[in-house]
Scaffold this motif. Structure first.
Motif, short mmCIF file in Angstrom:
data_model
loop_
_atom_site.label_atom_id
_atom_site.label_comp_id
_atom_site.label_asym_id
_atom_site.label_seq_id
_atom_site.Cartn_x
_atom_site.Cartn_y
_atom_site.Cartn_z
N LEU A 1 34.83 37.16 48.07
CA LEU A 1 34.35 38.54 48.04
C LEU A 1 35.42 39.47 47.48
N ARG A 2 36.63 39.33 48.01
CA ARG A 2 37.70 40.25 47.59
C ARG A 2 38.14 39.98 46.16
N GLN A 3 38.17 38.70 45.76
CA GLN A 3 38.53 38.38 44.37
C GLN A 3 37.48 38.94 43.41
N MET B 1 35.38 41.46 43.85
CA MET B 1 35.41 42.92 43.79
C MET B 1 36.61 43.39 42.97
N PHE C 1 40.20 48.20 44.56
CA PHE C 1 38.82 47.88 44.23
C PHE C 1 38.10 47.15 45.35
N ALA C 2 38.83 46.52 46.26
CA ALA C 2 38.22 45.51 47.14
C ALA C 2 38.53 45.78 48.60
N PRO C 3 37.77 45.17 49.50
CA PRO C 3 38.08 45.29 50.93
C PRO C 3 39.51 44.82 51.21
N LEU D 1 44.26 38.40 40.84
CA LEU D 1 43.34 37.72 41.75
C LEU D 1 44.11 36.58 42.42
#
Lengths: 323, 493, 151
Positions: B447-449, B451, C37-39, A186
């Motif tokens: 949002l991306r973190q 998800m 997993f993500a955009p 992340l």
């Protein structure tokens, strides 16, 4: 008192050596004749800027250069703005020095629009930052080997890392390649934000520079599991290297150094090499390195260029962008 | 009772002549850099940092903290007087504060901002003193999904800050859109930068706000066929009625500011936006907002000051930065050999308590300094506008240039200034665009973190309690007006 | 045709937003939209662009339908002149330096745009330019560009 005196002696020993190489190579000694511009391609207040300000202060306090030096921050685009500025305005200008670091080398690999380090002539590397794998103090893993073993028993990407930027991501890539396990990354804005996410328990681990979490390590809020070096780190004697734990990760450190614009002649380039050799030998600079839990690593001229070529190859490999 | 003892010791440390001088110098310098667009507290601290090497760390941190919260006072000045936000956190003040100035009530606007800032600064310093460790622990509960939900709540305000709902949504969407310019933080690769190095960092927040509010306002006013009437400065300080109107906004702003400030990824800017929106939502007559409502000054100005003290909470209690400026103060602590960490309160008690005491003193100094200044600076508006606007433009250029020493930023200032003028001319609100730019980056990253964290499942936003509650609030904020309308129409029918 | 005359500005501004939105969609469509997993990089810009187009058209339609009369607006000439003066000043910053280019810009605005007395205009322009140079360059260490004459 002893350490101070010893470091002073070391300084005294280093000085003639540095000036000696300078005198031997320079045909006609060059000295700056007007104000020198010190370009910092990062924002005021960041780690790179602080290093520049320390070097600037040491040069002025020790009167290492006969002319004034003006700092010029040109932040933006991961160093791209500053390098672009030097390329556009300062080619061949010996009255300009530039701070360069791993980020300025990585940015053009990811963004082809950005100018590469071939726009500058590397003068001297001054320090190296280490990468440490660390987890929360109450985490079940006592060392990196246990961490990897656990990751392998779980589905891929079950363990998440918080990162503070591209260099942290690369350290994770190094780790993942060496261990054969997959991790979830992340990405956050800064090492501080990544650390906050770890402390909050939102991720399981972080990969970062010791400076960012030293206080938390001392109070046992976080635990260091391993360091990417060939030998143990003097500031963290209890933290084993990855190799000790059977993880074949290469030595991975981030460098910070000084450069002059491309096209600068040999004489001024050697002059600046001499100046920075004196800077890194001062007690003030050594104190700065110690406070930042970094490593001294003066690598001059041609050796610095070879070092950068090796780093470039490593970075491209890690980012999956071969030249 | 140890708090009383610690605080007394802190005051003893802060009241030494040298530390008092540092406190005064800090808030004074903060006030100046706060008023100048482009230059903010972080650059002022970095500039002073080398000068303080070798000094006592406590005095230096008193100085830096003073610059930090002093800047929140200073930003008001240019926002109210000339509609040029000096700091990102005083953008909302340029809306109603400037309208008040045009009605001859600049003194009242500046006065209520000073009083509100004082109350908020003092209240949040009390909060910092009493609640720091538990608050900091609570803030750690905010992971990516919680930040995402908080930003969604903030985005529901896009329509509320301007006049027309659809136009507000449109300009807000434009702000979100330009927030995607530059290096994508999740991949490190640039997008919408068109191979221009100066676009790699995207559109600067201060560039856009100075352009839309400052330059846009100048172009609109300078273009008027009839010269703008010279403002008569009526009362120099807020009247009793205005004070009564502002009491609750100041309290609400203080609370909102403190809590938002404590969260490490949000700061004074978002705090001031939220305070403005809350004031507009609770107001009996929301249509007064944008036309010189004093609550629209009192709320955000209190909020941004409270946020500055709130941002000190994670720094002092956890050793993690609460904002960009506190990150620099943390760096400074390291330079002084103080290792920031979770035990700063215990290990460096003298430093922490002396700094807290100095914050009480600094807020008093700022109040004493600002009340007379409010009246004095309000006199500036007696100068005819034709003498005022060319220097305002030069100030905008200098300020925007100084932010990153970049001429391209000046070109963006001119381009967005023209857009701001056109938007003002055809009644498209500018504030949602700035809100969109500020929230866009956090929105996308969170949002991306989230998800990534949830392995692609959106359920993460609803299964985590804080995130679920915040999203429910957002849904309520959007649906409430419709439900209200439906209910009232049923009743009448 | 009447509509265009009455609402030309609104429609132009709407077209600006629509064009930006369409451009964003076009560029974002070429970027990766989803990664793991993500955009990925392109998804949100694509969504923002599409929403901007829809909202801008809707907002303008509501506006045009709601009222057909043109409100009294000042002519745009003066604003455009001021804007061009600042742009010219900005163009000169890097060659003539901040002080000189801002001095000339302000002098032009005072003297030509506002028809103020010459002496006061010169003094006000020089004073402001000097003050800003002093504050930003001397006190705050901002490297504002200097002209060939060193300031």
């Amino acid at each position: 008192m002893m350490p101070t005196r010893r470091s002073l002696l070391k300084t005294a020993a280093a000085l003639p050596l540095a000036t000696g190489t300078f005198a031997a190579f320079a045909q006609t000694p060059w000295v700056p004749t007007r104000e020198v511009e010190f370009v910092v391609p990062f924002a005021v207040g960041g780690g790179a800027d602080l290093l520049a300000r320390i070097v600037h202060k040491i040069i002025q306090d020790e009167k290492l250069v006969p002319v004034p030096i003006a700092l010029n921050n040109r932040p933006g685009g991961g160093g791209a703005t500053g390098l672009g500025y030097v390329t556009a305005r300062k080619i061949g200008d010996p009255h300009t020095i530039i701070l360069v670091n791993g980020t300025t080398q990585i940015t053009p690999i990811l963004n082809p629009a950005a100018k590469t380090l071939s726009e500058v002539r590397p003068v001297m590397n001054v320090m190296l930052d280490d990468f440490v794998l660390f987890v929360r103090g109450d985490a079940p893993w006592k060392n990196a080997a246990e961490f990897v073993a656990d990751a392998k028993t779980k589905p891929p990407k079950s363990l998440a890392f918080a990162t503070g930027g591209t260099t942290d991501i690369m350290a994770i890539t190094v780790f993942a390649k060496a261990t054969g396990a997959e991790y979830n990354a992340l990405n956050f804005n800064s090492g501080g934000e990544a650390l906050t996410q770890l402390l909050g328990g939102h991720v399981q681990a972080c990969m970062g520079n010791p400076l960012e979490f030293m206080g938390h390590l001392q109070s046992k809020a976080v635990r260091a599991l391993g360091v990417f070096r060939d030998n143990r780190f003097a500031a963290l004697p209890d933290v084993p290297t990855m190799k000790e734990q059977g993880i074949a990760a290469p030595n991975f450190q981030m460098w910070r150094g000084m450069a002059v614009p491309r096209g600068t002649a040999d004489a001024p380039s050697l002059y600046w090499e001499g100046v920075f050799a004196k800077v890194v030998a001062t007690p003030a600079f050594k104190a700065y390195i110690a406070e930042n839990i970094a490593s001294e690593a003066p690598i001059p001229g041609a050796a610095f260029e070879r070092f950068l070529a090796d780093q470039e190859k490593l970075y491209r490999e890690l980012l999956g962008k071969p030249a | 009772m140890s708090v009383v003892y610690d605080l007394a010791a802190g005051f003893a440390g802060a009241m030494t002549p040298w530390n008092l001088l540092m406190c005064f110098a800090g808030v004074f310098a903060g006030q100046i850099v706060g008023a100048l667009p482009g230059i903010g507290p972080s650059s002022a601290i970095a500039l002073l940092l080398p000068l303080t090497f070798g000094a006592d760390p406590t005095s230096a941190i008193i100085l830096f903290a003073g610059i930090y919260y002093g800047a929140q006072y200073g930003g008001t000045l240019t926002s109210v007087l000339i509609s040029v936000p000096g700091e990102p956190s005083s953008v909302m003040t340029s809306i109603d504060g400037y309208q008040m100035a045009l009605q001859g009530r600049a003194g009242a606007a500046l006065g209520i901002a000073a009083i509100g800032s004082f109350i908020a600064g003092t209240l949040s310093t009390i909060g910092l003193m009493l609640l720091a460790p538990p608050m900091a622990k609570a803030a750690l509960a905010f992971g990516p999904p919680e930040y995402f939900a908080l930003v969604v709540l903030g985005l529901t305000a896009l329509a509320a800050v301007g006049g027309s709902v659809l136009k507000g949504l449109t300009t807000g969407m434009f702000g979100l859109l330009i927030s995607t310019i530059g290096i994508d933080q999740q991949t490190g690769v640039a997008r919408f930068a068109f191979d221009q190095i100066w676009l790699l960092d995207g559109v600067g927040f201060i560039v856009l706000s100075v352009a839309l509010f400052g330059v846009g306002e100048v172009l609109s006013s300078a273009g008027m066929a009839t010269p703008r009437p010279i403002t008569t400065v009526k009362n120099l300080l807020p009247s009793r009625a205005e004070w009564k109107q502002s009491r609750m906004p100041i309290l609400r702003g203080s609370v909102i500011g403190f809590f938002v400030g404590v969260l490490p990824a949000t700061g004074a800017t978002i705090a001031s936006f939220l305070a403005y929106i809350v004031e507009k939502k609770v107001a009996k007559d929301p249509s007064r907002f944008g036309k010189g409502a004093i609550e629209g000054v009192a709320g955000p100005e209190s909020s941004n000051n409270a946020a500055a003290a709130g941002a000190m909470v994670p720094m002092l209690a956890l050793g993690v930065p609460g904002s960009g400026t506190t990150a620099i103060i943390l760096g400074a602590l390291i330079m002084f050999g103080v290792r920031p960490g979770p035990e700063l309160f215990e290990k460096n008690a003298t430093l922490v308590w002396t700094v807290i005491a100095s914050m009480y003193i600094g807020n008093v100094i700022l109040l004493i300094m600002n009340l007379p200044l409010a009246g004095l600076f309000a006199q500036l508006l007696r100068v005819p506008y034709s003498w005022l606007y060319p220097p305002i433009l030069a100030l905008c250029v200098a300020g925007v240039y100084s932010q990153a020493n970049s001429i391209e930023d000046v070109w963006m200032l001119i381009g967005f200034g023209a857009l701001g003028w056109a938007m003002m001319r055809y009644d498209w609100p500018a504030a949602p665009m700035i809100l969109g730019l500020v929230l866009g980056t956090i929105f996308e990253n969170a949002l991306r973190q989230s998800m990534t964290l949830s392995h692609g499942s959106a359920a993460i936003f609803f299964t985590r309690p804080i995130s679920a509650v915040l999203l429910a609030c957002a849904a309520a904020a959007v649906l409430a007006p419709f439900i209200y309308k439906l209910a009232t129409s049923r009743r009448t029918a | 045709m009447n509509l265009l005359r009455a609402k030309g500005g609104e429609i132009a501004l709407c077209l600006f937003f629509v064009a930006t939105g369409v451009f964003w969609i076009a560029v974002a469509a070429g970027l990766p939209l989803w990664d793991g997993f993500a955009p990925a990089t392109g998804l949100l810009p694509l969504v923002f662009g599409a929403l901007l187009v829809v909202l801008a058209v809707a907002a303008t339609l509501v506006d045009v339908v709601a009222s057909s009369e043109t409100p009294d607006r000042a002519p745009a000439g003066r604003a455009i002149m001021v804007l061009l003066a600042v742009a010219a000043g900005a163009a000169g910053i890097e060659t003539a330096g901040f002080f000189a280019s801002m001095f000339v810009t302000m002098l032009f605005l005072f003297r030509v745009a506002e028809k103020r007395p010459l002496l006061s205009s010169v003094l006000a322009s020089a004073g402001t330019a000097l003050f800003l140079t002093l504050v930003f360059r001397t006190w705050l260490g901002v490297p504002l560009p200097a002209g060939p004459w060193g300031f």
